[in-house]
Design a protein around this motif. Structure first.
Motif, PDB file in Angstrom:
ATOM      1  N   VAL A 160       0.838  -1.203   0.000  1.00  0.00           N
ATOM      2  CA  VAL A 160       0.000   0.000   0.000  1.00  0.00           C
ATOM      3  C   VAL A 160       0.872   1.252   0.000  1.00  0.00           C
ATOM      4  CG1 VAL A 160      -1.648   1.346   1.354  1.00  0.00           C
ATOM      5  CG2 VAL A 160      -1.969  -1.119   1.094  1.00  0.00           C
ATOM      6  N   GLY A 161       1.898   1.254   0.825  1.00  0.00           N
ATOM      7  CA  GLY A 161       2.805   2.400   0.852  1.00  0.00           C
ATOM      8  C   GLY A 161       3.513   2.607  -0.471  1.00  0.00           C
ATOM      9  N   ALA A 162       3.934   1.523  -1.111  1.00  0.00           N
ATOM     10  CA  ALA A 162       4.665   1.619  -2.376  1.00  0.00           C
ATOM     11  C   ALA A 162       3.791   2.155  -3.503  1.00  0.00           C
ATOM     12  CB  ALA A 162       5.221   0.244  -2.753  1.00  0.00           C
ATOM     13  N   LEU A 163       2.499   1.922  -3.425  1.00  0.00           N
ATOM     14  CA  LEU A 163       1.598   2.416  -4.469  1.00  0.00           C
ATOM     15  C   LEU A 163       1.547   3.941  -4.512  1.00  0.00           C
ATOM     16  CD1 LEU A 163      -1.424  -0.045  -4.213  1.00  0.00           C
ATOM     17  CD2 LEU A 163       0.178   0.190  -6.127  1.00  0.00           C
ATOM     18  N   VAL A 164       1.812   4.586  -3.388  1.00  0.00           N
ATOM     19  CA  VAL A 164       1.731   6.053  -3.337  1.00  0.00           C
ATOM     20  C   VAL A 164       2.717   6.688  -4.310  1.00  0.00           C
ATOM     21  CG1 VAL A 164       2.054   8.088  -1.871  1.00  0.00           C
ATOM     22  CG2 VAL A 164       0.813   6.085  -0.990  1.00  0.00           C
ATOM     23  N   PRO A 165       4.027   6.442  -4.200  1.00  0.00           N
ATOM     24  CA  PRO A 165       4.947   7.060  -5.165  1.00  0.00           C
ATOM     25  C   PRO A 165       4.817   6.476  -6.565  1.00  0.00           C
ATOM     26  CG  PRO A 165       6.133   5.554  -3.724  1.00  0.00           C
ATOM     27  CD  PRO A 165       4.749   5.679  -3.175  1.00  0.00           C
ATOM     28  N   ALA A 168       1.858   8.115  -8.241  1.00  0.00           N
ATOM     29  CA  ALA A 168       2.096   9.551  -8.348  1.00  0.00           C
ATOM     30  C   ALA A 168       3.124   9.900  -9.412  1.00  0.00           C
ATOM     31  CB  ALA A 168       2.547  10.114  -6.996  1.00  0.00           C
ATOM     32  N   ILE A 169       4.018   8.986  -9.733  1.00  0.00           N
ATOM     33  CA  ILE A 169       5.039   9.317 -10.729  1.00  0.00           C
ATOM     34  C   ILE A 169       4.684   8.809 -12.129  1.00  0.00           C
ATOM     35  CG2 ILE A 169       6.570   7.283 -10.677  1.00  0.00           C
ATOM     36  CD1 ILE A 169       8.890   9.411 -10.313  1.00  0.00           C
ATOM     37  N   TRP A 176       5.541  17.126 -14.642  1.00  0.00           N
ATOM     38  CA  TRP A 176       5.044  17.239 -13.262  1.00  0.00           C
ATOM     39  C   TRP A 176       5.391  16.037 -12.395  1.00  0.00           C
ATOM     40  CZ3 TRP A 176      -0.767  18.987 -14.015  1.00  0.00           C
ATOM     41  CH2 TRP A 176      -0.791  20.224 -14.683  1.00  0.00           C
ATOM     42  N   ARG A 177       5.851  14.960 -13.002  1.00  0.00           N
ATOM     43  CA  ARG A 177       5.844  13.681 -12.281  1.00  0.00           C
ATOM     44  C   ARG A 177       6.726  13.663 -11.031  1.00  0.00           C
ATOM     45  NH1 ARG A 177       9.081   9.475 -16.286  1.00  0.00           N
ATOM     46  NH2 ARG A 177      11.095  10.548 -16.282  1.00  0.00           N
ATOM     47  N   CYS A 181       5.159  13.254  -7.375  1.00  0.00           N
ATOM     48  CA  CYS A 181       5.594  12.131  -6.537  1.00  0.00           C
ATOM     49  C   CYS A 181       6.103  12.628  -5.192  1.00  0.00           C
ATOM     50  CB  CYS A 181       6.685  11.344  -7.265  1.00  0.00           C
ATOM     51  SG  CYS A 181       7.296   9.916  -6.347  1.00  0.00           S
ATOM     52  N   ALA A 182       6.879  13.708  -5.210  1.00  0.00           N
ATOM     53  CA  ALA A 182       7.430  14.251  -3.961  1.00  0.00           C
ATOM     54  C   ALA A 182       6.313  14.676  -3.013  1.00  0.00           C
ATOM     55  CB  ALA A 182       8.351  15.416  -4.265  1.00  0.00           C
ATOM     56  N   VAL A 183       5.315  15.381  -3.554  1.00  0.00           N
ATOM     57  CA  VAL A 183       4.208  15.839  -2.715  1.00  0.00           C
ATOM     58  C   VAL A 183       3.419  14.648  -2.162  1.00  0.00           C
ATOM     59  CG1 VAL A 183       2.011  17.076  -2.737  1.00  0.00           C
ATOM     60  CG2 VAL A 183       4.013  18.072  -3.858  1.00  0.00           C
ATOM     61  N   ALA A 184       3.148  13.659  -3.023  1.00  0.00           N
ATOM     62  CA  ALA A 184       2.389  12.488  -2.580  1.00  0.00           C
ATOM     63  C   ALA A 184       3.140  11.707  -1.510  1.00  0.00           C
ATOM     64  CB  ALA A 184       2.095  11.579  -3.777  1.00  0.00           C
TER      65      ALA A 184
END
Length: 234
Positions: A160-165, A168-169, A176-177, A181-184
């Motif tokens: 679940v944590g890995a899906l965030v970046p 987002a990228i 923007w990627r 990704c940094a913000v997410a």
């Protein structure tokens, strides 16, 4: 008497087992996958390459975390069982000495010698092994740490944590990627920091600050390493 909102030994032990594995897994999933995909994004503009690297990192990381937790907690469980077997052996072979040892434990906690001896005697008559396990070893014989529980918590939370970046990228436009990704990632680290602090009854900002600093440094370093290799090979 149990009071609402008060943490007690069995519930607290089980909750901390889940919390430790879950928060560690989520943080590791966010930070390590962010470092991987941001680093790869620094070398190539190809979305498929970044996605493939991220998915590979997610699968490998989740399985590695689950396996590591299973081995670690299994070792802890084996140690607890060995300690209980030794304690049971001592209770069979020298029950009087063990009862005196139990009385000494309660006396060290502040009970008078007479009351400590009475408590030790009554607990021994009820369940000698449990009394010694809880007072001497800090182990609940009926609630040993679960390796499967920790393994599944780590696997799911890492994924679940890995899906965030990863999402987002891959989803945003090329320009923007990295920033998306940094913000997410920072938002995810703030969230896991808040959750871990709330469940562990610790200061929120300390946990959040720790997560954000580690995650930011990871993304910054890996992005520029990837950029360096991208410039070098390109």
């Amino acid at each position: 008497m149990t009071h609402a909102g008060e943490a007690h030994h069995d519930a607290l032990s089980e909750r901390l087992n889940w919390l430790r594995a879950g928060v560690l897994g989520a943080n590791d999933g966010i930070v390590s996958t962010a470092g991987l995909v941001v680093g790869v994004a620094g070398t190539t503009a190809d979305r498929t390459t970044v996605l493939a690297a991220g998915v590979a990192g997610l699968v490998a990381g989740a399985l590695s975390m689950a396996g590591g937790e299973y081995v670690s907690v299994s070792t802890q469980r084996d140690t607890e069982r060995a300690a209980l077997r030794l304690e049971a052996k001592e209770l069979r072979e020298m029950p009087e000495e063990e009862e005196r040892e139990l009385a000494d434990i309660y006396q060290d906690k502040g009970l008078s010698p007479q009351l400590a001896a009475q408590v030790a005697r009554e607990l021994t008559e009820q369940d000698a092994l449990r009394a010694h396990a809880e007072a001497e070893l800090q182990i609940d014989p009926d609630n040993l740490t679960s390796p499967w529980q920790a393994a599944w918590a780590s696997l799911v939370s890492f994924a679940v944590g890995a899906l965030v970046p990863l999402v987002a990228i891959v989803v945003p436009p090329l320009s923007w990627r990295v920033w998306t990704c940094a913000v997410a990632v920072l938002a995810g680290l703030v969230l896991t920091g808040v959750i871990s602090a709330r469940l562990g009854a610790s200061p929120v900002w300390r946990a959040v600050r720790r997560n954000v600093v580690v995650g930011s440094l990871t993304m910054l370093v890996t992005y520029y390493v990837g950029l360096l290799f991208g410039v070098t090979v390109g």
